[in-house]
Design a protein around this motif. Structure first.
Motif, PDB file in Angstrom:
ATOM      1  N   ASP A 253      -0.079  12.057  -8.471  1.00 55.04           N
ATOM      2  CA  ASP A 253      -1.402  12.514  -8.026  1.00 55.04           C
ATOM      3  C   ASP A 253      -1.323  13.179  -6.662  1.00 55.04           C
ATOM      4  N   LEU A 254      -0.543  12.577  -5.766  1.00 58.16           N
ATOM      5  CA  LEU A 254      -0.385  13.169  -4.433  1.00 58.16           C
ATOM      6  C   LEU A 254       0.263  14.543  -4.512  1.00 58.16           C
TER       7      LEU A 254
ATOM      8  N   ARG B 116       0.826  -1.207   0.000  1.00 58.62           N
ATOM      9  CA  ARG B 116       0.000   0.000   0.000  1.00 58.62           C
ATOM     10  C   ARG B 116       0.862   1.259   0.000  1.00 58.62           C
TER      11      ARG B 116
ATOM     12  N   ARG C 148       1.089   6.384  -7.287  1.00 58.94           N
ATOM     13  CA  ARG C 148       0.254   7.581  -7.151  1.00 58.94           C
ATOM     14  C   ARG C 148       1.030   8.804  -6.694  1.00 58.94           C
ATOM     15  N   ALA C 149       2.318   8.787  -6.861  1.00 56.68           N
ATOM     16  CA  ALA C 149       3.150   9.903  -6.378  1.00 56.68           C
ATOM     17  C   ALA C 149       2.783  11.217  -7.054  1.00 56.68           C
TER      18      ALA C 149
ATOM     19  N   TYR D  15       2.320   1.676  -3.378  1.00 50.05           N
ATOM     20  CA  TYR D  15       1.334   2.157  -4.342  1.00 50.05           C
ATOM     21  C   TYR D  15       1.206   3.680  -4.282  1.00 50.05           C
ATOM     22  N   TRP D  16       1.079   4.220  -3.047  1.00 44.90           N
ATOM     23  CA  TRP D  16       0.915   5.665  -2.906  1.00 44.90           C
ATOM     24  C   TRP D  16       2.210   6.426  -3.160  1.00 44.90           C
ATOM     25  N   GLN D  17       3.347   5.853  -2.735  1.00 44.09           N
ATOM     26  CA  GLN D  17       4.617   6.563  -2.862  1.00 44.09           C
ATOM     27  C   GLN D  17       5.199   6.496  -4.271  1.00 44.09           C
TER      28      GLN D  17
END
Length: 708
Positions: free
Chosen positions: A88-89, A77, A85-86, A80-82
């Protein structure tokens, strides 16, 4: 049960046979099978260590596996975000740091034909009050409360009951009034100091108040056009909003190393109209007098230049002030309005805001006889030798169509002068449905005029196919057909413009804030409706009607005024009622028409026909207008002597204080009007006047005083 037998420094446990207490707790069934040995006490350390059972091992493995799986999920998880989806963040973080603020564009002005401002954008002030200290505190006496209310009513022009309700409300800080002038809020701060709060905003302002209200229209709370020209030209007037984009911290402070962008607002363009403020005042004054004289429900008027299609003035009753458009301007009308239900008030406001000249239809009555006569002449169905008899009635397919008089034998000119129904019914029957309705279409009654005002409605004209003889005959004298006032006047304008139908317009050009022309609105000829010869004959007939026949109430000595009256019963529920629309269409001077007008008096109660209802309005406005336009009078000897006795020379009041100027005008038996009207009651220096000094006018004429 097993229990602890003794406590020593070395804990010992009871044992029965070869089993310890722990073994018993894990294997009770087995122990019970081997029971029966002697009891003895053994030390704990001598007990054999317990082994892990298969069941516990399975549980431990499952729990450990679950923890490992959970850790793996968390790792994936985070990845995925780091990683995935970097971007997008990053965008989300950036958007949270940016503040996007709109910058309002300045709405363009509306000008009359002489570049006098009719509508503009100004800074307005909102007045807030701390009611606890102004009104609600027990330490405030009743007399002081009354004074607060009285002062607020004077400053804000708000209703006393509305202000009292606001002051007595639960909130301590309340909006007392908006749209105030700087002088008003300065006075409020002088009276109540820190107990009031002032905020500013831009607002639409109409300096002449209740002036050409339906024509100009208004804006909503977002400063977007809602009615009239404000709505029709909203995209031109509104401009384009600007933006400021800043990078800020969580407190909204601009970051030192943040990005900032500024997109400048593009101010709206201004529009120049064909409206002449002087003529507009003539019209509005005349219909107000007409309302009192006729007891009418409403009056609608239009003035145009027949050669260009320009609308010179447009007015109707009831009127309202666009600066406060949610109530009628007249005090008597406002009292009636307050007693209405919410639904009726909504209907009233809708009608009040509507431009009746383009958005309503009516049966024109006898004014339409001009169209029938012109059509007959143009199609060759009538000429100078044509004769029409009238004994008070004509029977068409067994139906009696009546006339107000017995006109016996008459030519077409006399028939129009007599406003003879049987004669014009015969004219229509002689033409036949196809030819007559073809001419009606050429005059523009089947199409909208295309005037640059919102809400233009369509006429109701019956299809000639299957038209009965009775319908055709009544159309000849203006019944059974419903048209808009603007259609009627445009059609008659063609008679004074050599037979050419012009497209009506209000706006003549669009300019920027520096006065540079962005777009010129050209005059538009729609088509040649009748020949010049036919148009000349019709001008003779119109002048004859006012000079010698049924329209003498509009006769102006020294000026060649022409026209035609109309009186039509109003249809309701499929039947004609006793209520009437009384109208007068007029033009002048008939040898070179420069101005035309249509007056419709709706449901008069003190007068009964077009001549006595609308005629005096036409006369009043035409006389002033032709004089204003510089049209030379040509009196007969008798007229000249009578007119000279009733004339007075306008004094020179330019440069004088308004109070002194008014005193001089009163001494000359002249009336006055201040321009703009917002200055009425205040002393000012007169910078200009109309009519100019030395001009001879009739007594009781209005002299316009212009302030700075």
């Amino acid at each position: 049960m097993w229990k602890r037998k003794e406590e020593t420094s070395k804990k010992k446990y009871e044992k029965f046979g070869s089993f310890s207490f722990e073994e018993y707790s894990h294997d009770k069934n087995r122990f019970s099978e081997k029971a029966g040995g002697d009891i003895e006490i053994i030390p704990k350390e001598e007990l054999k260590p317990l082994s892990v059972t298969v069941e516990n091992r399975t549980r431990l493995i499952a729990g450990f596996g679950f923890l490992v799986l959970l850790m793996l999920l968390l790792v994936f998880r985070m990845g995925y975000w780091q990683i995935i989806r970097a971007d997008d963040l990053k965008l989300m973080a950036t958007s949270m740091q940016k503040v996007d603020t709109e910058i309002d564009a300045v709405r363009g002005n509306i000008y009359d034909s002489r570049m006098s401002t009719l509508a503009e954008t100004v800074t307005k002030y909102e007045l807030y009050g701390y009611t606890q200290y102004m009104y609600k505190s027990r330490s405030i006496s009743d007399d002081d409360r009354k004074k607060v209310l009285s002062d607020l009513v004077k400053l804000t022009d708000e209703d006393r009951d509305v202000l009292r309700k606001r002051l007595k409300g639960e909130d301590n800080l309340v909006l007392l009034a908006d749209g105030l002038s700087k002088e008003a809020v300065d006075k409020a701060k002088e009276l109540w100091g820190s107990n009031v709060l002032v905020r500013t905003k831009t607002a639409r302002y109409y300096p002449n108040g209740a002036f050409a209200a339906q024509l100009l229209g208004g804006v909503n709370s977002e400063n977007t056009g809602r009615t009239g020209l404000e709505y029709e030209y909203n995209s031109v007037l509104a401009g384009i909003k600007g933006r400021t984009v800043r990078t800020t911290d969580s407190q909204g402070n601009t970051l030192a190393n943040g990005n900032s962008k500024y997109y400048q607002a593009q101010d709206g363009y201004s529009i120049v109209t064909s409206i002449d403020s002087v003529l507009q005042h003539y019209l509005e004054d005349a219909i107000q007098s007409g309302m009192k004289r006729t007891g009418a429900a409403a009056i609608t008027c239009i003035m145009m230049d027949p050669k260009t299609g320009n609308i010179l003035a447009m007015a109707q009753t009831p009127e309202y002030d666009p600066n406060n458009s949610n109530k009628p301007y007249s005090k008597s009308e406002y009292e009636k309005f307050k007693k209405m239900s919410t639904e009726k008030q909504s209907d009233y406001l809708s009608r009040m805001w509507t431009c009746e000249a383009v958005s309503s239809i009516y049966e024109p009555g006898s004014t339409f006889k001009l169209i029938a006569a012109a059509s007959a002449l143009e199609t060759g169905c009538a000429d100078d030798s044509s004769r029409y008899s009238c004994n008070g009635v004509i029977m068409v397919n067994g139906v009696d169509l009546h006339c107000l008089g017995h006109h016996w034998t008459q030519d077409l000119k006399t028939a129009v002068g007599n406003s003879c129904n049987p004669a014009l019914a015969r004219v229509a029957l002689d033409m036949g449905a196809d030819r007559f309705y073809n001419q009606i279409e050429l005059f523009g009654f089947n199409d909208k005029t295309g005037v640059d005002l919102p809400g233009e409605t369509s006429s109701i004209v019956k299809d000639p196919d299957g038209l009965s003889a009775v319908d055709l005959a009544t159309t000849g004298y203006g019944q059974g057909i419903a048209i808009t006032p603007i259609q009627m006047l445009c059609a008659v304008n063609a008679l004074g413009n050599g037979g050419v139908l012009m497209k009506p317009k209000v706006v003549t050009k669009i300019i920027d804030k520096d006065g540079k022309t962005i777009e010129e609105k050209e005059d538009t000829a729609v088509r040649q409706v009748i020949s010049e010869e036919t148009a000349e004959k019709m001008c003779e007939i119109m002048e004859y009607y006012v000079t010698e026949a049924g329209g003498t109430m509009a006769y102006v000595p020294g000026y060649r005024v022409g026209g035609k009256t109309g009186t039509a019963n109003i249809a309701s529920g499929g039947m004609y009622t006793s209520s009437k629309d009384c109208s007068f269409v007029a033009m002048a001077p008939m040898d070179d028409p420069q101005v035309s007008m249509l007056v419709i008096v709706h449901k008069p109660t003190r007068t009964g026909y077009g001549n006595d209802s609308a005629g005096p309005i036409v006369k009043d406005v035409m006389e002033k207008t032709l004089q204003y336009m510089g049209v030379e009078r040509e009196y007969s000897d008798k007229e000249a002597a009578k007119a000279e006795k009733n004339k007075v020379k306008v004094p020179n009041i330019t440069g004088k204080n308004s109070r002194k100027a008014i005193e001089i005008l009163n001494g000359k038996k002249l009336k006055y009007k201040v321009m703009p009207e917002s200055n009425t009651g205040k002393s000012f220096n007169v910078v200009d006047q109309y009519p100019k000094a030395g001009t001879k006018v009739t007594k009781k004429s209005v002299v316009y005083l212009y302030s700075e």
